[in-house]
Design an enzyme around this catalytic site. Structure first.
Site, PDB file in Angstrom:
ATOM      1  N   GLY A  11      -9.290  42.993  -0.818  1.00 27.54           N
ATOM      2  CA  GLY A  11     -10.059  41.956  -0.149  1.00 27.54           C
ATOM      3  C   GLY A  11     -11.372  42.475   0.405  1.00 27.54           C
ATOM      4  O   GLY A  11     -11.390  43.430   1.176  1.00 27.54           O
ATOM      5  N   GLY A  13     -13.514  40.727   2.289  1.00 28.84           N
ATOM      6  CA  GLY A  13     -13.983  39.865   3.370  1.00 28.84           C
ATOM      7  C   GLY A  13     -14.460  40.703   4.552  1.00 28.84           C
ATOM      8  O   GLY A  13     -14.731  41.895   4.417  1.00 28.84           O
ATOM      9  N   PHE A  14     -14.519  40.095   5.720  1.00 29.44           N
ATOM     10  CA  PHE A  14     -15.033  40.805   6.893  1.00 29.44           C
ATOM     11  C   PHE A  14     -14.216  42.048   7.205  1.00 29.44           C
ATOM     12  O   PHE A  14     -14.761  43.111   7.487  1.00 29.44           O
ATOM     13  CB  PHE A  14     -15.043  39.875   8.110  1.00 29.44           C
ATOM     14  CG  PHE A  14     -16.124  38.844   8.059  1.00 29.44           C
ATOM     15  CD1 PHE A  14     -17.438  39.188   8.322  1.00 29.44           C
ATOM     16  CD2 PHE A  14     -15.832  37.531   7.738  1.00 29.44           C
ATOM     17  CE1 PHE A  14     -18.442  38.239   8.271  1.00 29.44           C
ATOM     18  CE2 PHE A  14     -16.832  36.575   7.673  1.00 29.44           C
ATOM     19  CZ  PHE A  14     -18.139  36.925   7.946  1.00 29.44           C
ATOM     20  N   GLY A  15     -12.881  41.954   7.111  1.00 30.47           N
ATOM     21  CA  GLY A  15     -12.032  43.097   7.437  1.00 30.47           C
ATOM     22  C   GLY A  15     -12.103  44.186   6.394  1.00 30.47           C
ATOM     23  O   GLY A  15     -12.433  45.334   6.694  1.00 30.47           O
ATOM     24  N   GLU A 170     -18.014  21.250  12.761  1.00 24.53           N
ATOM     25  CA  GLU A 170     -19.266  21.551  12.060  1.00 24.53           C
ATOM     26  C   GLU A 170     -19.479  20.621  10.880  1.00 24.53           C
ATOM     27  O   GLU A 170     -20.577  20.093  10.669  1.00 24.53           O
ATOM     28  CB  GLU A 170     -19.254  23.017  11.610  1.00 24.53           C
ATOM     29  CG  GLU A 170     -19.470  23.982  12.768  1.00 24.53           C
ATOM     30  CD  GLU A 170     -18.970  25.397  12.477  1.00 24.53           C
ATOM     31  OE1 GLU A 170     -19.239  26.291  13.290  1.00 24.53           O
ATOM     32  OE2 GLU A 170     -18.306  25.607  11.437  1.00 24.53           O
ATOM     33  N   ASP A 299      -6.995  37.879   8.741  1.00 25.11           N
ATOM     34  CA  ASP A 299      -6.169  36.665   8.745  1.00 25.11           C
ATOM     35  C   ASP A 299      -4.779  36.912   8.192  1.00 25.11           C
ATOM     36  O   ASP A 299      -3.885  36.081   8.379  1.00 25.11           O
ATOM     37  CB  ASP A 299      -6.846  35.561   7.917  1.00 25.11           C
ATOM     38  CG  ASP A 299      -8.077  35.017   8.605  1.00 25.11           C
ATOM     39  OD1 ASP A 299      -8.315  35.394   9.770  1.00 25.11           O
ATOM     40  OD2 ASP A 299      -8.810  34.216   7.984  1.00 25.11           O
TER      41      ASP A 299
END
Lengths: 414, 414
Positions: A11, A13-15, A170, A299
């Site tokens: 992954g 992503g951010f992590g 949003e 997550d």
């Protein structure tokens, strides 16, 4: 290739990306696996869905981010399952052996057991989702322009957003701005401003993770923009014709799903205890209980914090990523792993132009100051200078002209 | 609605949009029909295909362009055929009656009778084509990184562009820049600069519509960038494995088609004489011989000029659009239509960073001056200030960093 220990990160992503970046100089062989070739700046994905930004504005190629790290390889592949006993990750086309594994596979939309709703409601988790929503919204207005029957047109001009968290707020706010400003004078048969936007939340209020006072202000701001907010209204059914809230039926051609998320199926293959959202119950150092060579972050992990768990937002994921990287380096030095401690950076949600709410420690903001803070924080964390620049100029343009630069439908009508 | 004469324009490209804009103040009812919701700035489409720009950077919603024209309606629909006797356009879902019809439906890729080649070679006519090419190019490099077999990797790193016109030259040049600069240090198994880029042209030289001297310079510039140019080499076959040039086979995983175009099928339904490319032989005033209420413009029309026809580029289409609009206004005043006279604005082709060729009347440029001219002309004609600004900044970024802002693969590997 090399005899160095092999760290596989699932992954980008951010992590996961944070782990790879922190290990740039470590004597390790790092392989970053993702099914996309790019890191996506999720917090701005709703702006792609609402035609404010292009996907490419909030995406950066993973290879480009780590190009300077000779110890790091990027692999464009889908990890199907993990076999902890054999220490391999099974890919769609092959296997990948690891010495240390970091699972940062994130979450996907969850339908609370109503998978059939996926046929009618549009989720917003990846770039394809965002482009699908963009087309659906724009096509609804196009169809309304060609529609002779007033009641059918009313259905086409009714937009329902399900889920009152930051994403739902949003989306609803952006939809209101599109209808009232962006599309002004674009149609001949109807006034775009007459479109109905509903935000439906099962709980008592929007932004449940925010202080009540700020949630009230956000709700007032939405109402001021013409958004009908329905709290304490759980959705009981979604079909082709619209949404049911108990006895009430709302006819709508465009239903957006910002309600629940669930981890991607791969966490199940770890054979570890999971919570209701499929998140892995990790040890204090974020490792898998009994399997120190595997860590789970972002997550995909349920990390206790205060009365609940660390919120599934980018700051938590990045903090976990840095922590795991540090523990991997400590291990090389023969030092024991440290327990992870989450530092709350506060939370932000934007409602629309000059409208946002923010919590910073004890401080509470709303309105323009909160919105400015939101803009600065998001631009600062956006990876890639070019993206920062393009997004900032795009926002300036949107702010002054209320026009959106990405009003493009890629699909053909037939 | 109104008793005003109804003008239907098929196609929102350079020609059709120009007609609509020129009729803004005319006492006419105007309906602009397009199967896309946006006008696409075709001359920069190759930059979307090569990850330099996003589709949204070169697209502007048709509704937005004509929003100020109360007499103009935009219809998102696909015109299937024209029935001149009944004066109706048959849409996928309904009919549209007209008093005056402007056919500006443009051209699509033509496979010279080898439709099976469409399975293996990628054309570049619309935004979907450009995104497909972008993914194919980026995925070829991704696959090469995972490929163990050197000969298979060589095939993945061989890119063949078919057609030596401006589009082919632009694609080949951009591919060379991607391989040598953009992707530098992005891969571990191979050096992206080792990728082979071939430009194949059946005729004697590239840029056949340009003066020989400039074509030579363009060819030299391409060679300097590492592009192998094969002129006088007609393609005899294209299959999954690559391209055949007579006896020679070039193994390639990515074959781009910039060779021939043919009008869209709808021109056949006019029942008028067509040329080999399906273009309608029009009267001097661009009307259909014997049917003054129908005019055909842009790539759909064969308009005699010098020894051949008006080149199928935006200036010709825009001039025809303005001319048809003026004739429609003259008709309202009871004045006879004027004959169309094409004014040659010269031609431009870019090869890459600081490299281009230009013809302006008797003037000939190449190198940086021609490239600067190309930049200015394209930014000037790009519709929408925001697009101009975004594209210009994007180019400045590309120029200084050689990085491309749209390196995103939207498809999933599985």
């Amino acid at each position: 290739m090399s005899a160095l220990p092999h760290v596989v990160i699932l992954g980008g992503g951010f992590g996961g990306l944070q782990v790879a970046l922190e290990l740039a100089r470590a004597p390790l062989r790092v392989t970053l696996v993702d099914q996309n070739n790019h890191h996506l700046f999720q917090p701005l994905l709703y702006q792609v869905a609402t035609a404010g930004l292009a996907v490419t504005d909030i995406a950066v190629p993973l290879r480009q981010v780590v190009r300077g790290q000779a110890n790091t390889t990027v692999l464009l592949a889908k990890a199907q399952r993990i076999e902890p006993e054999r220490r391999v990750v099974v890919l769609a086309d092959g296997e990948l052996a690891y010495d240390r594994l970091v699972v940062a596979t994130g979450a996907e939309s969850s339908w609370f057991g109503h998978d059939e709703w996926a046929l009618h409601a549009l989720p917003l988790k990846d770039s394809r989702d965002a482009l699908a929503i963009r087309s659906r919204i724009l096509l609804a207005f196009e169809a309304a322009e060609r529609c002779e029957d007033p009641s059918a047109r009313e259905r086409l001009l009714t937009f329902v957003v399900i889920g009152g968290g930051p994403t739902g707020v949003e989306l609803a706010g952006a939809l209101a701005e599109i209808a009232r400003h962006t599309l002004a004078r674009n149609f001949r048969r109807f006034e775009p401003g007459s479109a109905r936007i509903l935000l439906v939340e099962a709980g008592a209020r929007v932004l449940p993770t925010f202080p009540e006072e700020l949630a009230r202000r956000a709700q007032a701001a939405l109402a001021g923009m013409g958004v009908v907010v329905r709290t304490a209204h759980p959705v009981t059914n979604i079909d082709f014709d619209g949404v049911e809230l108990g006895p009430e039926r709302i006819r709508s051609a465009t239903v957006l799903w910002a309600a629940g998320v669930h981890t991607t199926p791969i966490t199940r293959t770890l054979g570890a205890p999971l919570d209701r959202a499929g998140r892995v119950h990790v040890a204090p150092d974020l490792s898998l209980p009994g399997r120190p060579e595997i860590t789970v972050i972002g997550d995909a992990a349920a990390v206790p914090w205060r009365s609940g768990t660390v919120p599934g937002m980018s700051p938590g994921a990045m903090q976990m990523g840095r922590h795991v990287a540090r523990n991997l380096v400590r291990e090389l030095r023969g030092e024991p792993p440290l327990a992870f401690v989450y530092r709350d950076k506060g939370s932000l949600a934007t409602i629309g132009r000059s409208k946002a709410v923010a919590v910073l420690g004890r401080l509470r903001f709303s309105g323009f100051p909160a919105w400015m803070l939101w803009v600065l924080v998001h631009v600062f964390y956006l990876i890639g200078f070019r993206n920062r620049f393009v997004v900032l100029t795009g926002w300036a343009w949107l702010y002054w002209t209320k026009q959106r630069g990405a009003r493009v439908i890629l699909e053909r009508p037939d």
